[in-house]
Design a protein around this motif. Structure first.
Motif, short mmCIF file in Angstrom:
data_model
loop_
_atom_site.label_atom_id
_atom_site.label_comp_id
_atom_site.label_asym_id
_atom_site.label_seq_id
_atom_site.Cartn_x
_atom_site.Cartn_y
_atom_site.Cartn_z
N GLU A 67 0.85 -1.09 -0.01
CA GLU A 67 -0.07 -0.05 0.03
C GLU A 67 1.00 1.19 0.01
OE1 GLU A 67 -2.43 -0.05 3.53
OE2 GLU A 67 -3.66 1.75 2.85
N ARG A 68 0.29 2.21 -0.54
CA ARG A 68 1.17 3.71 -0.42
C ARG A 68 0.73 4.14 1.05
NH1 ARG A 68 2.58 5.91 -5.62
NH2 ARG A 68 2.74 8.13 -4.29
N VAL A 69 2.11 4.45 1.82
CA VAL A 69 1.54 4.86 2.95
C VAL A 69 2.64 6.16 3.44
CG1 VAL A 69 0.82 2.60 4.20
CG2 VAL A 69 3.10 3.39 4.47
N SER B 60 6.15 10.41 8.29
CA SER B 60 6.95 11.89 8.65
C SER B 60 8.48 11.37 8.55
CB SER B 60 6.72 12.07 10.19
OG SER B 60 5.28 12.12 10.36
N HIS C 293 2.21 -1.11 13.17
CA HIS C 293 0.63 -0.92 13.30
C HIS C 293 -0.12 -2.09 12.64
CE1 HIS C 293 -0.40 3.41 13.96
NE2 HIS C 293 0.78 3.93 13.38
N GLY C 294 0.22 -2.41 11.44
CA GLY C 294 -0.44 -3.17 10.65
C GLY C 294 0.43 -3.79 9.48
N VAL C 295 -0.03 -4.29 8.28
CA VAL C 295 0.75 -5.22 7.58
C VAL C 295 1.72 -4.37 6.94
CG1 VAL C 295 0.64 -6.22 5.05
CG2 VAL C 295 -1.37 -6.47 6.75
N THR D 201 3.64 -1.84 8.11
CA THR D 201 4.81 -1.61 9.13
C THR D 201 5.18 -2.91 9.60
OG1 THR D 201 2.97 -1.13 10.68
CG2 THR D 201 3.98 0.79 9.55
N VAL E 286 4.02 8.08 17.15
CA VAL E 286 5.25 7.87 16.68
C VAL E 286 5.80 9.04 15.51
CG1 VAL E 286 4.08 6.50 14.98
CG2 VAL E 286 6.60 6.04 15.12
N GLN F 140 -4.37 11.71 8.00
CA GLN F 140 -5.68 11.38 7.47
C GLN F 140 -5.04 10.09 6.35
OE1 GLN F 140 -9.34 12.21 7.12
NE2 GLN F 140 -8.08 11.84 9.10
N PRO G 55 0.72 18.68 5.38
CA PRO G 55 -0.41 18.27 6.38
C PRO G 55 -0.41 19.07 7.93
CG PRO G 55 1.95 17.32 6.91
CD PRO G 55 1.87 18.27 5.56
N ASP H 237 -10.52 8.58 9.88
CA ASP H 237 -9.23 8.02 10.07
C ASP H 237 -9.50 6.58 10.41
OD1 ASP H 237 -6.36 7.51 10.62
OD2 ASP H 237 -7.02 7.45 12.68
C1 LIG Z 1 1.38 13.12 7.43
C2 LIG Z 1 1.47 11.64 7.99
C3 LIG Z 1 2.53 11.36 8.66
C4 LIG Z 1 2.76 9.99 9.10
N1 LIG Z 1 3.77 9.52 9.86
C5 LIG Z 1 4.08 8.28 10.54
C6 LIG Z 1 5.39 8.16 11.00
O1 LIG Z 1 6.20 8.96 10.99
N2 LIG Z 1 5.47 6.86 11.72
C7 LIG Z 1 4.43 6.00 11.65
O2 LIG Z 1 4.67 4.78 12.19
N3 LIG Z 1 3.25 6.23 10.80
C8 LIG Z 1 2.95 7.57 10.31
N4 LIG Z 1 1.89 7.78 9.90
C9 LIG Z 1 0.77 6.66 9.85
C10 LIG Z 1 1.09 5.72 8.81
O3 LIG Z 1 0.94 6.18 7.51
C11 LIG Z 1 0.63 4.32 9.10
O4 LIG Z 1 1.29 4.16 10.21
C12 LIG Z 1 0.47 3.36 8.17
O5 LIG Z 1 -0.14 3.72 7.14
C13 LIG Z 1 0.27 2.11 9.00
O6 LIG Z 1 -0.06 1.16 7.93
P1 LIG Z 1 -0.06 -0.39 8.34
O7 LIG Z 1 -0.51 -1.27 7.02
O8 LIG Z 1 1.07 -0.89 9.13
O9 LIG Z 1 -1.33 -0.21 9.24
P2 LIG Z 1 -2.86 -0.49 9.17
O10 LIG Z 1 -3.37 -1.52 9.87
O11 LIG Z 1 -3.13 -0.57 7.60
O12 LIG Z 1 -3.33 0.95 9.83
C14 LIG Z 1 -2.95 1.34 11.16
C15 LIG Z 1 -3.22 2.88 11.29
O13 LIG Z 1 -2.75 3.54 10.21
C16 LIG Z 1 -3.47 4.46 9.52
N5 LIG Z 1 -3.31 4.34 8.23
C17 LIG Z 1 -3.44 2.99 7.40
N6 LIG Z 1 -3.17 3.27 6.18
C18 LIG Z 1 -3.13 4.61 6.02
C19 LIG Z 1 -2.71 5.35 4.76
N7 LIG Z 1 -2.57 4.77 3.67
N8 LIG Z 1 -2.57 6.52 4.98
C20 LIG Z 1 -2.47 7.14 6.39
N9 LIG Z 1 -2.55 6.49 7.40
C21 LIG Z 1 -3.09 5.22 7.27
C22 LIG Z 1 -4.99 3.63 9.71
O14 LIG Z 1 -5.93 4.79 10.05
C23 LIG Z 1 -4.72 3.07 11.23
O15 LIG Z 1 -4.99 4.20 12.18
C24 LIG Z 1 1.72 9.10 9.14
C25 LIG Z 1 0.60 9.28 8.58
C26 LIG Z 1 0.43 10.75 7.93
C27 LIG Z 1 -0.85 10.75 7.21
#
Ligand SMILES: Cc1cc2nc3c(=O)[nH]c(=O)nc-3n(C[C@H](O)[C@H](O)[C@H](O)COP(=O)(O)OP(=O)(O)OC[C@H]3O[C@@H](n4cnc5c(N)ncnc54)[C@H](O)[C@@H]3O)c2cc1C
Ligand SMILES: Cc1cc2nc3c(=O)[nH]c(=O)nc-3n(C[C@H](O)[C@H](O)[C@H](O)COP(=O)(O)OP(=O)(O)OC[C@H]3O[C@@H](n4cnc5c(N)ncnc54)[C@H](O)[C@@H]3O)c2cc1C
Ligand code: SF4
Ligand code: SF4
Ligand code: FES
Lengths: 482, 282
Positions: free
Chosen positions: B44-46, B49, B65-67, B69, B108, B214, B242, B258
């Motif tokens: 996924e595109r995530v 920071s 967090h999830g898949v 990470t 984080v 978001q 952001p 969210d």
């Molecule tokens: C501007 C910005 C900066 C961020 N900086 C950090 C950071 O420095 N470190 C960090 O660990 N995380 C950061 N995040 C959140 C990061 O994008 C999520 O940790 C990541 O998407 C998790 O994906 P996952 O598959 O591991 O977990 P998932 O189980 O998919 O998701 C866990 C959490 O991450 C959020 N998330 C999931 N997919 C996305 C997505 N595509 N875009 C945004 N949020 C999502 C969900 O709302 C949920 O709260 C940031 C988000 C934004 C918007």
């Protein structure tokens, strides 16, 4: 040898399609196209109007010599490889992505609309013939052969050009310049090249394989593609101008317009771009095998009636939802290609006309549950685009929906123009260009949706090609005066 | 193709640090901007920071967090590559002389931004105050990863008081405001805390700029996934943010959006954990 006076055959040779029951369950391409024998049969329906008069040529925005390429199929009917190679040569001199345009051009408004055969029966199926030539060439090694003949031996590099964006405009411009002997680098914001062709138009309409081949071709021509580069953020226009002799901007019109009505933040309301990007580019239809999620409920309403709306509707259908397209105007005002509307109808998409959304209604969890529409009615008066004007009736209806996709249009992304303040834009965000497609910054050219707003693939390609010529002239002049 | 991982280190029970080669991003990144990364072909595109950007590399703090990470933590090691890193995205923070600048972090992403922001703010002649909040001792990072070196005043809080002060950044911010020591607050992290922070600083009229998280797809303004209501208008976090004025954000909607994919995310996470178990990784 003189050809027999052609017999008028009124009906098109049909192209086979995947049966409805099968295709709504998958993303395989719907139309299967011609094989050589049936392509020749369709080609023979063409009465070969002389190119000076052929009305089909005038209808094509890039003026492909249509009787010319169709004629090659007829002439070399006993040698399929030769027939296709010769036909492709004709097409390539005006259009380098026939496999794409043959599939996605609104032929009924362009090349096929004025075809004289249309006066006595069906117009010639120019789109499918063009597609056939491209597909056959691709799958039989003919394309590679021809490409080698086309490329100027690249020892003398004439200059360096940066192309921003890898949609049809950027790809065409890059290809043309590379063939002329320029070193071209494409900068693309996303992780895959192709623009709308990769993130917007679904697999069932434009298999990604075709695009991948086009990209491979460009790489063979020596074009470098830098993905993950957002011009205006990763690198500025000014920095590009320091390193390159000229720049082409083909950044498209990628920002979705959203309805400014209550409830727009509710869950399961997607812009068509979000929906299609998740599904096509990120393969959310294969979640959880692929990581990107999408949620689609049982009842989807798609708002809008262009190609984007049809693509979104048919994708939602394939994800298992019932789908209704709600449009504020009437049936005849829909802007999508006729084939897409027909396919959508066959697949079971329902249509509601003269409904304009006024509110999104959510449930207690913040998910969409219904859309309130005002009923519209048409007037006799027509707008600048020739469509009947519409007015509200003051009557409302509410339709249930657990998913909504908004496909009411796109506008240019402002990332570049915000950063490069000397780049002049029109009020709608499109870039200002002169007749040579040069922007307000010398050496910076632009084309495609970035200058037109939402338009078509073939117009974007036409611009890419024209800009390549202008860039070549510009660089030659610059070198002369240097 | 791909971007090489150059460092990886655990930070706490839930977060880790990763450094990746991304010269195109490192060259132009400024505090406040983020990147979008993709782990692999199916990824996924995530958004993430950035903790620092130097020598062609970017450092990030990542929560398991999830898949996505989990893949980064369990499958990717130093020397391996990740598929894509795009950026820098979003608008940089306005770095100038404000006076006394607070950065408050309780998750984080904000822990990373705290260091980056205060470093720039200190260079611009501000008096810098860092507040890092954690849930408990297990979640606290080693001090060298925190903003101590760029902070004139430095606080750690834990909810249970096991490290630093007991409480949350909200308590410290309130105290500092009452001591008249705050000209502007920057913050990021948990959305619920940001909502409370906005209420708190709003009542004192203290300017407050925060990172709004978001769910994103492209990160370039192309999809509208990240839209919020800001001062009554639709804004795209990736393009217009952001960082936003916390007092103009409609927080309840931000928090709801969210959670859009919670069910799918949980499903994917369980499936991934089951795979790890099968392979004997955990
Ligand atoms: C501007 C910005 C900066 C961020 N900086 C950090 C950071 O420095 N470190 C960090 O660990 N995380 C950061 N995040 C959140 C990061 O994008 C999520 O940790 C990541 O998407 C998790 O994906 P996952 O598959 O591991 O977990 P998932 O189980 O998919 O998701 C866990 C959490 O991450 C959020 N998330 C999931 N997919 C996305 C997505 N595509 N875009 C945004 N949020 C999502 C969900 O709302 C949920 O709260 C940031 C988000 C934004 C918007
Ligand atoms: C769903 C959908 C269906 C359509 N169906 C049809 C159809 O059937 N027939 C038809 O003719 N037309 C169709 N269109 C319209 C057609 O796709 C467009 O007119 C055409 O793609 C425009 O080409 P372009 O090269 O100008 O821009 P795009 O295809 O939009 O490509 C622009 C590229 O630039 C990149 N970019 C943007 N900003 C930056 C930046 N700052 N730095 C680097 N890269 C950047 C983008 O990521 C993108 O890859 C459809 C459009 C959509 C959305
Ligand atoms: S490019 Fe499009 S309009 Fe032109 S001939 Fe081909 S299908 Fe027709
Ligand atoms: S107008 Fe129709 S019949 Fe005439 S050359 Fe063109 S395609 Fe053939
Ligand atoms: S993430 Fe797509 S517009 Fe912001």
């Amino acid at each position: 040898m003189t050809r027999k006076k052609p017999k008028i055959i009124k009906e098109r040779v049909p192209t086979p399609e995947v049966p409805v029951e099968e295709r709504v369950k998958s993303f395989v391409e719907v139309n299967l196209g011609y094989d050589f024998a049936s392509a020749v049969k369709e080609a023979e329906r063409c009465i070969q109007c002389p190119p000076e008069y052929a009305s089909c040529i005038k209808g094509c925005p890039v003026h492909i010599n249509i009787p010319g390429f169709i004629g090659k199929l007829i002439e070399h009917r006993d040698d399929p490889k030769k027939a296709v190679k010769e036909a492709l040569k004709v097409i390539w001199s005006d259009n380098t992505l026939p496999g794409v345009t043959g599939r996605v051009c609104p032929q009924e408004e362009q090349c096929e609309a004025p075809c004289v055969m249309g006066k006595v029966g069906d117009p010639i199926n120019i789109g499918k013939l063009e597609r056939f030539v491209a597909d056959y060439a691709r799958t039989h090694g003919i394309e590679e052969e021809l490409l080698r003949e086309f490329v100027s031996n690249g020892n003398d590099i004439k200059g360096k050009v940066a192309v921003v964006g890898s949609g049809p405009a950027g790809l065409t411009c890059a290809g043309e310049l590379a063939k002329m002997g320029y070193k071209v680098t494409i900068f693309e914001a996303l992780h895959k090249p192709g623009g709308v062709l990769v993130y917007g138009i679904p697999e069932f309409r434009l298999p990604k394989e075709i695009l991948n081949k086009e990209i491979a071709k460009l790489r063979e021509l020596g074009v470098e593609i830098k993905l993950d580069h957002i011009v205006g953020k990763t690198i500025t226009l000014e920095e590009l101008l320091e390193e390159y002799d000229a720049v082409f901007i083909g950044t498209g019109a990628g920002t979705p317009k959203l309805l400014n009505i209550p409830g727009i933040l509710l869950d399961r309301i997607y812009s068509a771009n979000e929906f299609l990007t998740r599904v096509n580019l990120m393969k959310a239809y294969e979640f959880p095998e692929y990581d990107t999620p999408i949620t689609v409920g049982k009842k989807t309403i798609v708002i809008g009636a262009g190609n984007t709306a049809m693509d979104a509707a048919r994708s939602a259908l394939r994800l298992g939802s019932e789908v209704t397209i709600a449009y504020r105007r009437g049936r005849e005002d829909m802007t999508a290609r006729i084939e897409e509307i027909q396919h959508a109808e066959e697949e079971g998409v329902k249509f509601e006309f003269f409904l304009s959304p006024v509110e999104f209604i959510g449930d207690e969890n913040g998910k969409i549950k219904a859309v309130k529409f005002e009923k519209m009615k048409p007037l006799e008066e027509r707008d600048a685009k020739g469509k009947r004007k519409i007015v509200g009736t003051g009557e409302y209806v509410t339709l249930e929906a657990d998913t909504v996709i908004i496909a009411i249009g796109l506008e240019p992304n402002k990332i570049i123009s915000e950063e490069a303040s000397s780049l002049k834009t029109n009020p709608d965000g499109t870039l200002v260009v002169d007749k040579n497609l040069m922007t307000s910054i010398p050496g910076v050219f632009a084309g495609g949706d970035a200058i037109r707003g939402e338009a078509t693939v073939i117009l974007a390609m036409g611009d890419g090609k024209k800009a390549a010529k202008s860039i070549d002239e510009y660089i030659r002049k610059k070198h002369l005066s240097a | 193709m791909g971007y090489k991982i150059t460092k990886k280190e655990n930070l706490s029970a839930i977060d880790f640090f990763m450094e990746v080669e991304a010269p195109h991003v490192a060259k132009s990144w400024k505090p406040g901007q983020f990147v979008v990364l993709i782990v692999d072909e199916k990824g996924e595109r995530v958004p993430m920071s950035v903790y620092y950007a130097e020598d062609g590399k970017i450092g990030m703090f990542i929560r398991r967090h999830g898949v996505t990470t989990f893949k980064l933590w369990y499958e990717k090691n130093v020397g391996d590559k990740i598929l894509s890193v795009a950026g820098p995205l979003g608008k940089p923070i306005e770095v100038k002389h404000y006076g006394n600048v607070v950065f408050a972090a309780d998750a984080v992403c904000a822990q990373a931004e705290c260091y980056a922001t205060l470093k720039a703010m200190k260079e611009a002649g501000n008096y810098t105050i860092a507040i890092h909040s954690f849930e408990n001792r297990d979640n606290v990072y080693p001090e060298r990863f925190l903003a101590k070196s760029v902070a004139d005043e430095f606080y750690i809080t834990t909810e249970d008081g096991s490290v630093g002060r007991k409480g949350h950044y909200l308590d410290v911010v309130k105290e500092l405001i009452e001591q008249d020591k705050v000209d502007i607050v920057f913050a990021g992290g948990k959305l619920g805390s940001l909502k409370k922070l906005a209420e708190l600083t709003g009542s004192y009229g203290i300017p407050t700029i925060v990172t709004v998280r978001q769910i994103m797809v492209d990160g370039t303004g192309m999809c509208g996934s990240c839209r919020i209501l800001y001062d009554g208008e639709v804004k795209f976090v990736c393009r217009d943010g952001p960082m936003f004025d916390a007092h103009k954000v409609d927080w309840d909607d931000v928090i709801k959006r969210d959670a859009r994919f919670v069910e799918q995310q949980n499903l994917a996470r369980e499936r991934y954990i089951a795979k790890l178990r099968e392979k004997g990784v955990i």
